[in-house]
Design a protein around this motif. Structure first.
Motif, PDB file in Angstrom:
ATOM      1  N   GLU A   1     -51.399 -98.636  -1.838  1.00  0.00           N
ATOM      2  CA  GLU A   1     -50.220 -99.024  -2.611  1.00  0.00           C
ATOM      3  C   GLU A   1     -49.363 -97.805  -2.932  1.00  0.00           C
ATOM      4  OE1 GLU A   1     -53.569-101.515  -2.860  1.00  0.00           O
ATOM      5  OE2 GLU A   1     -53.425 -99.604  -3.950  1.00  0.00           O
ATOM      6  N   LEU A   2     -48.061 -98.040  -3.007  1.00  0.00           N
ATOM      7  CA  LEU A   2     -47.177 -97.015  -3.553  1.00  0.00           C
ATOM      8  C   LEU A   2     -47.239 -97.006  -5.074  1.00  0.00           C
ATOM      9  CD1 LEU A   2     -44.013 -97.405  -1.311  1.00  0.00           C
ATOM     10  CD2 LEU A   2     -45.739 -95.593  -1.215  1.00  0.00           C
ATOM     11  N   TRP A   3     -47.617 -98.133  -5.644  1.00  0.00           N
ATOM     12  CA  TRP A   3     -47.750 -98.210  -7.102  1.00  0.00           C
ATOM     13  C   TRP A   3     -48.688 -99.361  -7.432  1.00  0.00           C
ATOM     14  CZ3 TRP A   3     -47.090-101.613 -11.120  1.00  0.00           C
ATOM     15  CH2 TRP A   3     -47.016-101.056 -12.418  1.00  0.00           C
ATOM     16  N   GLN A   4     -49.520 -99.129  -8.456  1.00  0.00           N
ATOM     17  CA  GLN A   4     -50.328-100.219  -9.002  1.00  0.00           C
ATOM     18  C   GLN A   4     -50.546 -99.960 -10.474  1.00  0.00           C
ATOM     19  OE1 GLN A   4     -53.685-101.842  -6.753  1.00  0.00           O
ATOM     20  NE2 GLN A   4     -54.912-101.795  -8.613  1.00  0.00           N
ATOM     21  N   GLY A   5     -50.386-101.003 -11.275  1.00  0.00           N
ATOM     22  CA  GLY A   5     -50.546-100.851 -12.707  1.00  0.00           C
ATOM     23  C   GLY A   5     -50.203-102.138 -13.424  1.00  0.00           C
ATOM     24  N   PRO A   6     -50.024-102.067 -14.755  1.00  0.00           N
ATOM     25  CA  PRO A   6     -49.654-103.265 -15.516  1.00  0.00           C
ATOM     26  C   PRO A   6     -48.163-103.534 -15.388  1.00  0.00           C
ATOM     27  CG  PRO A   6     -49.838-101.385 -16.984  1.00  0.00           C
ATOM     28  CD  PRO A   6     -50.217-100.884 -15.618  1.00  0.00           C
ATOM     29  N   LEU A   7     -47.811-104.789 -15.262  1.00  0.00           N
ATOM     30  CA  LEU A   7     -46.396-105.128 -15.167  1.00  0.00           C
ATOM     31  C   LEU A   7     -45.677-104.785 -16.458  1.00  0.00           C
ATOM     32  CD1 LEU A   7     -44.105-106.394 -13.532  1.00  0.00           C
ATOM     33  CD2 LEU A   7     -44.787-108.621 -14.432  1.00  0.00           C
TER      34      LEU A   7
ATOM     35  N   ARG B   1     -54.463-100.489 -20.233  1.00  0.00           N
ATOM     36  CA  ARG B   1     -54.227-100.577 -21.679  1.00  0.00           C
ATOM     37  C   ARG B   1     -54.093 -99.190 -22.299  1.00  0.00           C
ATOM     38  NH1 ARG B   1     -57.740-105.216 -21.067  1.00  0.00           N
ATOM     39  NH2 ARG B   1     -59.587-103.889 -21.255  1.00  0.00           N
ATOM     40  N   ARG B   2     -54.885 -98.253 -21.798  1.00  0.00           N
ATOM     41  CA  ARG B   2     -54.899 -96.906 -22.372  1.00  0.00           C
ATOM     42  C   ARG B   2     -53.632 -96.115 -22.036  1.00  0.00           C
ATOM     43  NH1 ARG B   2     -59.603 -95.699 -20.600  1.00  0.00           N
ATOM     44  NH2 ARG B   2     -58.963 -94.634 -18.706  1.00  0.00           N
ATOM     45  N   ARG B   3     -53.084 -96.318 -20.831  1.00  0.00           N
ATOM     46  CA  ARG B   3     -51.948 -95.505 -20.382  1.00  0.00           C
ATOM     47  C   ARG B   3     -50.726 -96.377 -20.056  1.00  0.00           C
ATOM     48  NH1 ARG B   3     -53.571 -90.400 -18.743  1.00  0.00           N
ATOM     49  NH2 ARG B   3     -51.351 -89.972 -18.778  1.00  0.00           N
ATOM     50  N   ALA B   4     -50.524 -97.410 -20.846  1.00  0.00           N
ATOM     51  CA  ALA B   4     -49.474 -98.388 -20.554  1.00  0.00           C
ATOM     52  C   ALA B   4     -48.084 -97.757 -20.483  1.00  0.00           C
ATOM     53  CB  ALA B   4     -49.489 -99.510 -21.598  1.00  0.00           C
ATOM     54  N   GLN B   5     -47.783 -96.833 -21.378  1.00  0.00           N
ATOM     55  CA  GLN B   5     -46.444 -96.236 -21.400  1.00  0.00           C
ATOM     56  C   GLN B   5     -46.175 -95.417 -20.147  1.00  0.00           C
ATOM     57  OE1 GLN B   5     -44.274 -97.179 -23.699  1.00  0.00           O
ATOM     58  NE2 GLN B   5     -45.946 -98.429 -24.546  1.00  0.00           N
ATOM     59  N   GLU B   6     -47.175 -94.649 -19.705  1.00  0.00           N
ATOM     60  CA  GLU B   6     -47.012 -93.843 -18.495  1.00  0.00           C
ATOM     61  C   GLU B   6     -46.805 -94.731 -17.273  1.00  0.00           C
ATOM     62  OE1 GLU B   6     -49.272 -93.436 -20.788  1.00  0.00           O
ATOM     63  OE2 GLU B   6     -49.532 -91.306 -21.289  1.00  0.00           O
ATOM     64  N   TYR B   7     -47.570 -95.832 -17.205  1.00  0.00           N
ATOM     65  CA  TYR B   7     -47.378 -96.757 -16.096  1.00  0.00           C
ATOM     66  C   TYR B   7     -45.977 -97.364 -16.129  1.00  0.00           C
ATOM     67  CZ  TYR B   7     -52.239 -96.813 -14.460  1.00  0.00           C
ATOM     68  OH  TYR B   7     -53.453 -96.475 -13.921  1.00  0.00           O
TER      69      TYR B   7
ATOM     70  N   THR C   1     -47.198 -90.219  -9.291  1.00  0.00           N
ATOM     71  CA  THR C   1     -47.611 -90.484 -10.670  1.00  0.00           C
ATOM     72  C   THR C   1     -48.640 -91.600 -10.732  1.00  0.00           C
ATOM     73  OG1 THR C   1     -45.447 -89.789 -11.504  1.00  0.00           O
ATOM     74  CG2 THR C   1     -46.803 -91.118 -12.977  1.00  0.00           C
ATOM     75  N   SER C   2     -48.411 -92.661  -9.973  1.00  0.00           N
ATOM     76  CA  SER C   2     -49.355 -93.772  -9.937  1.00  0.00           C
ATOM     77  C   SER C   2     -50.710 -93.321  -9.397  1.00  0.00           C
ATOM     78  CB  SER C   2     -48.789 -94.911  -9.080  1.00  0.00           C
ATOM     79  OG  SER C   2     -49.634 -96.034  -9.110  1.00  0.00           O
TER      80      SER C   2
END
Length: 290
Positions: A18-24, A186-192, A217-218
């Motif tokens: 993936e180019l990016w994966q995280g919370p929407l 949940r821990r790094r939501a802002q960075e994501y 970054t991701s």
């Protein structure tokens, strides 16, 4: 297309993770969102009506076979007898969407058999009954909810990269690591959230360098949850090789460099020697669409 012997084929590309994966978006129970990184590596499925299975030839796996049955059920059809064979460039369990690509290739093949148009929504419906998946049934980048099988945003075909990558030993069980990912989100939501904003702006502007920065970054955030042994070395040598960024398979074992320009010689030799020094074989592939 149908061959003279009556064989039908279905083809689906895989991914380089993936180019990016995280919370929407920040939430107590976040969804896993991703932007898959399409690659010119493929799963190919063939069906010859009426033919007997060929001894020793690769057959449909359980998920792909189930997809064929779900296709028939969805359209009220009866599957004809015949021979299925499979050829894939995508190793399983490393983050190249091998099982999803097999399923989509089966669905495309059956559309040929029954002279039906391929429907991405129907493909998503079949996938939702089988596994968490990515968006390889679309021929463009997309922000996609992998568990909900929901398209959030189409991102087009204007971005492409040259890549140099390696596959670390071992495989990853996606379902087993999901709780680790959700805790990290949940821990790094802002960075994501910031990295997703940068990624989407990069796609909107047709700026592959911005997309590469967000991908890096991701990848760094992913390293906190599911570390790759060679990650620190690959990150440390990025500028030396002039790479625009990094990418990883967030639930796999792929890691590599993103280049907005063609990788020439002697860069290919230097990259090959570098990955070999880490104990890996370097591969080169075109990723994306631009």
């Amino acid at each position: 297309m149908t061959r003279a012997d009556g064989t039908f084929a279905g083809v689906c590309h895989g991914t380089l993770g993936e180019l990016w994966q995280g919370p929407l978006r920040p939430a107590p129970d976040p969804d896993i969102a991703l932007v898959s990184f399409p690659v010119a590596r493929y799963s190919r499925v063939y069906f010859t009506p009426g033919a007997e299975p060929a001894p020793g030839a690769p057959q449909l796996g359980p998920k792909a076979a189930r997809a064929a049955l779900l296709f028939a059920e969805r359209y009220g059809l009866r599957l004809p007898a015949g021979r299925w064979t499979v050829h894939t460039d995508l190793p399983a369990g490393v983050g190249m969407a091998s099982s999803t690509a097999d399923i989509v290739a089966v669905l495309r093949c059956l559309c040929r058999v029954f002279s039906l148009p391929f429907d991405p929504r129907a493909a998503a419906g079949v996938l939702s009954a089988i596994e968490r998946s990515d968006s390889v049934f679309l021929d463009e980048f997309a922000l996609y909810l992998s568990a909900r099988h929901r398209l959030v945003r189409r991102l087009g075909t204007g971005i492409g990269f040259h890549t140099a990558y390696a596959v670390e030993p071992g495989t990853v069980d996606t379902s087993a690591v999901t709780p680790l990912l959700l805790r990290q989100y949940r821990r790094r939501a802002q960075e994501y959230g910031r990295s997703l904003d940068e990624l989407l702006k990069g796609f909107a502007a047709g700026d592959p360098a911005a997309v590469a920065r967000a991908s890096t970054t991701s990848a760094v955030l992913s390293q906190e949850a599911l570390p790759k042994r060679s990650f620190d070395a690959v990150l440390a040598h990025r500028e030396e090789f002039g790479a625009d960024g990094l990418f990883v398979a967030h639930t796999g074992s792929l890691i590599g460099y993103l280049f907005t320009r063609r990788i020439g010689f002697p860069a290919r030799e230097e990259l090959s020697a570098f990955f070999r020094s880490l104990g890996h074989r370097c591969a080169f592939a075109q990723g994306g669409y631009g």
